[in-house]
Write a protein that holds these residues in place. Structure first.
Motif, PDB file in Angstrom:
ATOM      1  N   LEU A  61       2.581  53.292  51.219  1.00 49.94           N
ATOM      2  CA  LEU A  61       1.504  52.359  51.578  1.00 49.94           C
ATOM      3  C   LEU A  61       1.473  51.152  50.644  1.00 49.94           C
ATOM      4  N   ILE A  62       1.891  51.340  49.423  1.00 48.40           N
ATOM      5  CA  ILE A  62       1.941  50.226  48.472  1.00 48.40           C
ATOM      6  C   ILE A  62       3.186  49.373  48.709  1.00 48.40           C
ATOM      7  N   ALA A  63       4.313  49.997  49.000  1.00 49.47           N
ATOM      8  CA  ALA A  63       5.594  49.287  49.070  1.00 49.47           C
ATOM      9  C   ALA A  63       5.783  48.490  50.351  1.00 49.47           C
ATOM     10  N   ILE A  64       5.368  49.004  51.490  1.00 53.34           N
ATOM     11  CA  ILE A  64       5.664  48.360  52.778  1.00 53.34           C
ATOM     12  C   ILE A  64       5.060  46.959  52.892  1.00 53.34           C
ATOM     13  N   PRO A  65       3.798  46.710  52.559  1.00 50.15           N
ATOM     14  CA  PRO A  65       3.290  45.338  52.662  1.00 50.15           C
ATOM     15  C   PRO A  65       4.016  44.350  51.743  1.00 50.15           C
ATOM     16  N   ASN A  66       4.421  44.793  50.563  1.00 52.97           N
ATOM     17  CA  ASN A  66       5.156  43.910  49.660  1.00 52.97           C
ATOM     18  C   ASN A  66       6.514  43.525  50.224  1.00 52.97           C
ATOM     19  N   VAL A  67       7.179  44.456  50.871  1.00 50.81           N
ATOM     20  CA  VAL A  67       8.493  44.176  51.444  1.00 50.81           C
ATOM     21  C   VAL A  67       8.368  43.170  52.584  1.00 50.81           C
ATOM     22  N   THR A  68       7.390  43.332  53.452  1.00 52.04           N
ATOM     23  CA  THR A  68       7.238  42.403  54.572  1.00 52.04           C
ATOM     24  C   THR A  68       6.834  41.014  54.090  1.00 52.04           C
ATOM     25  N   LYS A  69       6.023  40.935  53.034  1.00 52.78           N
ATOM     26  CA  LYS A  69       5.623  39.639  52.499  1.00 52.78           C
ATOM     27  C   LYS A  69       6.831  38.926  51.909  1.00 52.78           C
ATOM     28  N   HIS A  70       7.664  39.649  51.179  1.00 56.91           N
ATOM     29  CA  HIS A  70       8.839  39.042  50.564  1.00 56.91           C
ATOM     30  C   HIS A  70       9.888  38.672  51.605  1.00 56.91           C
ATOM     31  N   ASN A  71       9.934  39.380  52.714  1.00 61.53           N
ATOM     32  CA  ASN A  71      10.904  39.082  53.758  1.00 61.53           C
ATOM     33  C   ASN A  71      10.666  37.692  54.345  1.00 61.53           C
ATOM     34  N   SER A  72       9.419  37.329  54.614  1.00 60.58           N
ATOM     35  CA  SER A  72       9.136  36.001  55.149  1.00 60.58           C
ATOM     36  C   SER A  72       9.422  34.929  54.102  1.00 60.58           C
ATOM     37  N   PHE A  73       9.138  35.207  52.842  1.00 63.78           N
ATOM     38  CA  PHE A  73       9.435  34.267  51.760  1.00 63.78           C
ATOM     39  C   PHE A  73      10.943  34.039  51.644  1.00 63.78           C
ATOM     40  N   ILE A  74      11.709  35.103  51.756  1.00 65.99           N
ATOM     41  CA  ILE A  74      13.165  34.998  51.677  1.00 65.99           C
ATOM     42  C   ILE A  74      13.709  34.188  52.851  1.00 65.99           C
ATOM     43  N   ASN A  75      13.197  34.412  54.055  1.00 70.00           N
ATOM     44  CA  ASN A  75      13.652  33.651  55.214  1.00 70.00           C
ATOM     45  C   ASN A  75      13.320  32.171  55.077  1.00 70.00           C
ATOM     46  N   GLU A  76      12.160  31.857  54.506  1.00 72.09           N
ATOM     47  CA  GLU A  76      11.772  30.459  54.298  1.00 72.09           C
ATOM     48  C   GLU A  76      12.715  29.778  53.304  1.00 72.09           C
ATOM     49  N   LYS A  77      13.010  30.455  52.201  1.00 75.15           N
ATOM     50  CA  LYS A  77      13.937  29.909  51.210  1.00 75.15           C
ATOM     51  C   LYS A  77      15.339  29.766  51.801  1.00 75.15           C
ATOM     52  N   GLY A  78      15.742  30.741  52.608  1.00 75.64           N
ATOM     53  CA  GLY A  78      17.052  30.675  53.253  1.00 75.64           C
ATOM     54  C   GLY A  78      17.156  29.505  54.206  1.00 75.64           C
ATOM     55  N   CYS A  79      16.061  29.184  54.895  1.00 81.01           N
ATOM     56  CA  CYS A  79      16.057  28.050  55.815  1.00 81.01           C
ATOM     57  C   CYS A  79      16.193  26.738  55.045  1.00 81.01           C
ATOM     58  N   LYS A  80      15.495  26.628  53.915  1.00 82.84           N
ATOM     59  CA  LYS A  80      15.612  25.410  53.101  1.00 82.84           C
ATOM     60  C   LYS A  80      17.037  25.236  52.596  1.00 82.84           C
ATOM     61  N   ALA A  81      17.669  26.319  52.176  1.00 81.27           N
ATOM     62  CA  ALA A  81      19.050  26.249  51.705  1.00 81.27           C
ATOM     63  C   ALA A  81      19.994  25.875  52.843  1.00 81.27           C
ATOM     64  N   PHE A  82      19.741  26.411  54.034  1.00 83.48           N
ATOM     65  CA  PHE A  82      20.582  26.093  55.190  1.00 83.48           C
ATOM     66  C   PHE A  82      20.428  24.626  55.579  1.00 83.48           C
ATOM     67  N   LEU A  83      19.209  24.085  55.468  1.00 78.50           N
ATOM     68  CA  LEU A  83      18.999  22.662  55.750  1.00 78.50           C
ATOM     69  C   LEU A  83      19.822  21.798  54.797  1.00 78.50           C
ATOM     70  N   LYS A  84      19.876  22.178  53.526  1.00 78.83           N
ATOM     71  CA  LYS A  84      20.688  21.433  52.556  1.00 78.83           C
ATOM     72  C   LYS A  84      22.171  21.500  52.932  1.00 78.83           C
ATOM     73  N   THR A  85      22.610  22.640  53.416  1.00 78.36           N
ATOM     74  CA  THR A  85      24.002  22.789  53.849  1.00 78.36           C
ATOM     75  C   THR A  85      24.292  21.888  55.040  1.00 78.36           C
ATOM     76  N   VAL A  86      23.380  21.856  55.995  1.00 78.07           N
ATOM     77  CA  VAL A  86      23.569  21.012  57.178  1.00 78.07           C
ATOM     78  C   VAL A  86      23.590  19.539  56.771  1.00 78.07           C
ATOM     79  N   GLU A  87      22.718  19.148  55.832  1.00 78.40           N
ATOM     80  CA  GLU A  87      22.725  17.762  55.355  1.00 78.40           C
ATOM     81  C   GLU A  87      24.077  17.413  54.733  1.00 78.40           C
TER      82      GLU A  87
END
Length: 97
Positions: free
Chosen positions: A23-49
């Motif tokens: 119960l403690i671990a699952i919400p933290n994992v889902t919160k970090h997953n969206s953060f990781i996807n957001e950072k990955g998108c910013k990095a991908f935008l830099k690659t496309v540029e």
């Protein structure tokens, strides 16, 4: 009768501890997953540029869409890790939020 083993109470306590940890671990994992996807998108935008700049240097013109980069072999996909499409407008790279 001296049998070795776990009692029902001991097993219930172990299950309770495991469920509390889950119960403690699952919400933290889902919160970090969206953060990781957001950072990955910013990095991908830099690659496309960077690939847009490479396209400009090699062809002498700006790409009109991401499909130009894909057909030219500069990119393999046109979606960010978070699912947004990459859009090129007048040489400027952005996402279609």
């Amino acid at each position: 009768m001296n049998q070795k083993g776990f009692t029902l109470i001991e097993m219930l306590i172990v299950l309770l501890v495991i469920s509390v940890l889950l119960l403690i671990a699952i919400p933290n994992v889902t919160k970090h997953n969206s953060f990781i996807n957001e950072k990955g998108c910013k990095a991908f935008l830099k690659t496309v540029e960077a690939q847009v700049q490479a396209f400009e240097m090699e062809t002498g013109g700006k790409p009109t869409s991401v499909d130009d980069l894909i057909t030219g072999g500069y990119l393999k996909e046109k979606k960010c890790p978070n699912g947004y499409d990459i859009v090129i407008t007048n040489g400027v790279v952005s996402t279609s939020e």
